[in-house]
Design a protein around this motif. Structure first.
Motif, PDB file in Angstrom:
ATOM      1  N   UNK A  32       0.804  -1.212   0.000  1.00 19.22           N
ATOM      2  CA  UNK A  32       0.000   0.000   0.000  1.00 19.22           C
ATOM      3  C   UNK A  32       0.839   1.264   0.000  1.00 19.22           C
ATOM      4  N   UNK A  33       1.889   1.294   0.812  1.00 19.80           N
ATOM      5  CA  UNK A  33       2.777   2.455   0.830  1.00 19.80           C
ATOM      6  C   UNK A  33       3.477   2.627  -0.507  1.00 19.80           C
ATOM      7  N   UNK A  34       3.887   1.503  -1.087  1.00 18.15           N
ATOM      8  CA  UNK A  34       4.540   1.532  -2.389  1.00 18.15           C
ATOM      9  C   UNK A  34       3.632   2.135  -3.446  1.00 18.15           C
ATOM     10  N   UNK A  35       2.361   1.780  -3.397  1.00 13.97           N
ATOM     11  CA  UNK A  35       1.407   2.302  -4.377  1.00 13.97           C
ATOM     12  C   UNK A  35       1.131   3.787  -4.180  1.00 13.97           C
ATOM     13  N   UNK A  36       1.478   4.308  -2.997  1.00 14.59           N
ATOM     14  CA  UNK A  36       1.360   5.743  -2.750  1.00 14.59           C
ATOM     15  C   UNK A  36       2.622   6.495  -3.149  1.00 14.59           C
ATOM     16  N   UNK A  37       3.571   5.784  -3.744  1.00 16.12           N
ATOM     17  CA  UNK A  37       4.784   6.427  -4.226  1.00 16.12           C
ATOM     18  C   UNK A  37       5.915   6.462  -3.230  1.00 16.12           C
ATOM     19  N   UNK A  38       5.803   5.728  -2.122  1.00 21.35           N
ATOM     20  CA  UNK A  38       6.846   5.687  -1.105  1.00 21.35           C
ATOM     21  C   UNK A  38       7.701   4.445  -1.325  1.00 21.35           C
ATOM     22  N   UNK A  39       8.997   4.620  -1.357  1.00 22.79           N
ATOM     23  CA  UNK A  39       9.894   3.463  -1.466  1.00 22.79           C
ATOM     24  C   UNK A  39       9.859   2.691  -0.150  1.00 22.79           C
ATOM     25  N   UNK A  40       9.695   1.386  -0.238  1.00 23.89           N
ATOM     26  CA  UNK A  40       9.602   0.539   0.953  1.00 23.89           C
ATOM     27  C   UNK A  40      10.680  -0.534   0.896  1.00 23.89           C
ATOM     28  N   UNK A  41      11.541  -0.557   1.911  1.00 19.99           N
ATOM     29  CA  UNK A  41      12.549  -1.612   2.056  1.00 19.99           C
ATOM     30  C   UNK A  41      12.115  -2.533   3.190  1.00 19.99           C
ATOM     31  N   UNK A  42      11.797  -3.782   2.857  1.00 16.21           N
ATOM     32  CA  UNK A  42      11.366  -4.759   3.849  1.00 16.21           C
ATOM     33  C   UNK A  42      12.567  -5.596   4.261  1.00 16.21           C
ATOM     34  N   UNK A  43      12.919  -5.560   5.543  1.00 14.23           N
ATOM     35  CA  UNK A  43      14.095  -6.277   6.045  1.00 14.23           C
ATOM     36  C   UNK A  43      13.674  -7.329   7.072  1.00 14.23           C
ATOM     37  N   UNK A  44      13.680  -8.615   6.715  1.00 15.31           N
ATOM     38  CA  UNK A  44      13.440  -9.659   7.719  1.00 15.31           C
ATOM     39  C   UNK A  44      14.604  -9.702   8.711  1.00 15.31           C
ATOM     40  N   UNK A  45      14.297  -9.752   9.989  1.00 19.73           N
ATOM     41  CA  UNK A  45      15.310  -9.788  11.047  1.00 19.73           C
ATOM     42  C   UNK A  45      15.225 -11.135  11.742  1.00 19.73           C
ATOM     43  N   UNK A  46      16.257 -11.943  11.584  1.00 16.26           N
ATOM     44  CA  UNK A  46      16.262 -13.263  12.204  1.00 16.26           C
ATOM     45  C   UNK A  46      16.491 -13.142  13.711  1.00 16.26           C
ATOM     46  N   UNK A  47      15.857 -14.027  14.453  1.00 16.32           N
ATOM     47  CA  UNK A  47      16.021 -14.023  15.898  1.00 16.32           C
ATOM     48  C   UNK A  47      14.916 -14.805  16.562  1.00 16.32           C
ATOM     49  N   UNK A  48      15.082 -15.116  17.827  1.00 13.86           N
ATOM     50  CA  UNK A  48      14.075 -15.861  18.585  1.00 13.86           C
ATOM     51  C   UNK A  48      13.118 -14.864  19.246  1.00 13.86           C
TER      52      UNK A  48
END
Length: 370
Positions: A32-48
């Motif tokens: 949704x943010x991307x479609x509003x013209x905002x660049x989105x970087x999704x970073x999975x963070x490994x951990x328990x």
């Protein structure tokens, strides 16, 4: 109001791989943010997560201190990561960075960690009013906002004969499929079929317990354990459904509820949970009609450990054509009341920056390049 960010960095838990409500929300928000013209970087963070170990929290602190490398970009951290790692957020603040927390569910077991994390954050975006009310009540937290989950447009279900009951939730103790099976065992004299759709890998021990209960209750021929379904396979289940159930012991919102209503399928939820908030989104306003009030597209049931109250509701619905029609009509009428994911993205963007513009180009990408 802060300037509208040109980019958003979204840190999500890497250890939750089943189709959870949080994962669905995070992915839909990024789109949704991307479609509003905002660049989105999704970073999975490994951990328990939540809490994690010392090394995982140290690594998270490094990620947060590093920031986005973009002066007007904003970092948002999933609450499953952030709420139990206040030291990482405090280190980020000392390093000149102040991320937001996206809170799907309060961290009840570690309030002393949660309050520190909330205080260190730039603000908290809760995905339900119930979650916002809970952390405000427990912590007196300030800078708390709400951005409710959206829904995808869906075709109305056609249902089945006999009625088909659907529960969409990972097989986890909190989701309480054991209580649901106990209730279904008490209405075996009535015609129906059922499917439990959700991961059986999130808690293998509990999944084995659920399978054992099917045999113990003699429900193998009536209830299908479908596993986690997506896409057309999940749509087939919704298409065939007449009633869905979400009887979680604790639920901040319950996106399966609004997904059900988007298909015109009424829902039974546990009273006292955030799933009631989701159910109320589809309530039909009867204020202009005699008696006023509203009509729920389903019911909220007071439940503890005894399946009898749930069984009584199911018996009433299964043996009451008028009640079935009433709930179905309310669910169909409530479909148009549900917000879309575009509304969620706009709300989040207004919270962290300026007013959201009209839809623009897609600019979402994952940190791993996918």
């Amino acid at each position: 109001m802060q300037p509208r960010p040109s980019a958003v960095r979204l840190l999500v838990p890497g250890n939750i791989r089943h189709n959870s409500g949080g994962n669905v929300y995070n992915a839909a928000l990024a789109r949704g943010l991307s479609q509003l013209g905002v660049r989105v970087d999704v970073e999975p963070v490994e951990g328990t997560w939540p809490v994690g170990n010392t090394e995982e929290r140290r690594r998270l602190a490094g990620l947060l201190v590093r920031g986005t490398g973009n002066g007007d970009a904003v970092t948002i951290v999933d609450g499953l990561i952030a709420s139990g790692a206040p030291d990482a957020l405090e280190a980020a603040v000392e390093g000149g960075q102040r991320p937001w927390i996206l809170l799907h569910m309060p961290l009840i077991d570690h309030p002393e960690l949660e309050i520190r994390a909330l205080r260190a954050a730039a603000g908290v975006i809760c995905t339900s009013g119930s979650a916002a009310a809970d952390i405000t009540r427990r912590h007196g937290a300030a800078r708390v906002h709400v951005a409710l989950p959206g829904t995808e447009k869906a075709e109305p279900a056609v249902g089945s004969n006999p009625p088909h009951l659907l529960s969409v939730a990972a097989l986890l103790p909190n989701k309480d499929q054991m209580l649901l099976l106990g209730a279904l065992a008490q209405v075996q004299d009535l015609p129906w079929t059922a499917a439990l759709v959700g991961s059986d890998e999130a808690d293998p021990d509990y999944a084995r317990e659920v399978r054992g209960a099917l045999g113990e209750y003699g429900l193998e021929g009536r209830v299908r354990l479908a596993g986690e379904l997506r896409g057309s396979a999940l749509e087939e289940q919704w298409h065939a459904a007449d009633l869905s159930l979400l009887v979680s012991r604790v639920e901040a919102f319950g996106m399966a509820v609004t997904e059900s209503l988007a298909h015109g399928v009424p829902v039974v939820v546990r009273s006292g949970t955030g799933a009631v908030e989701a159910l109320n989104l589809g309530a039909v306003d009867l204020a202009a009609q005699e008696g006023g009030g509203s009509r729920l597209p389903g019911a909220a049931v007071v439940l503890d450990t005894d399946p009898a109250p749930l069984a009584a509701v199911l018996r009433g619905w299964l043996s009451g054509p008028e009640l079935q029609a009433q709930w179905r009509q309310a669910a169909l009428a409530g479909r148009d009341r549900l917000p879309g994911w575009d509304a969620t993205a706009r709300q989040v963007l207004e919270i962290i920056g300026g007013p959201a513009p009209g839809p623009g180009h897609s600019s979402e990408r994952r940190a791993d390049g996918q």
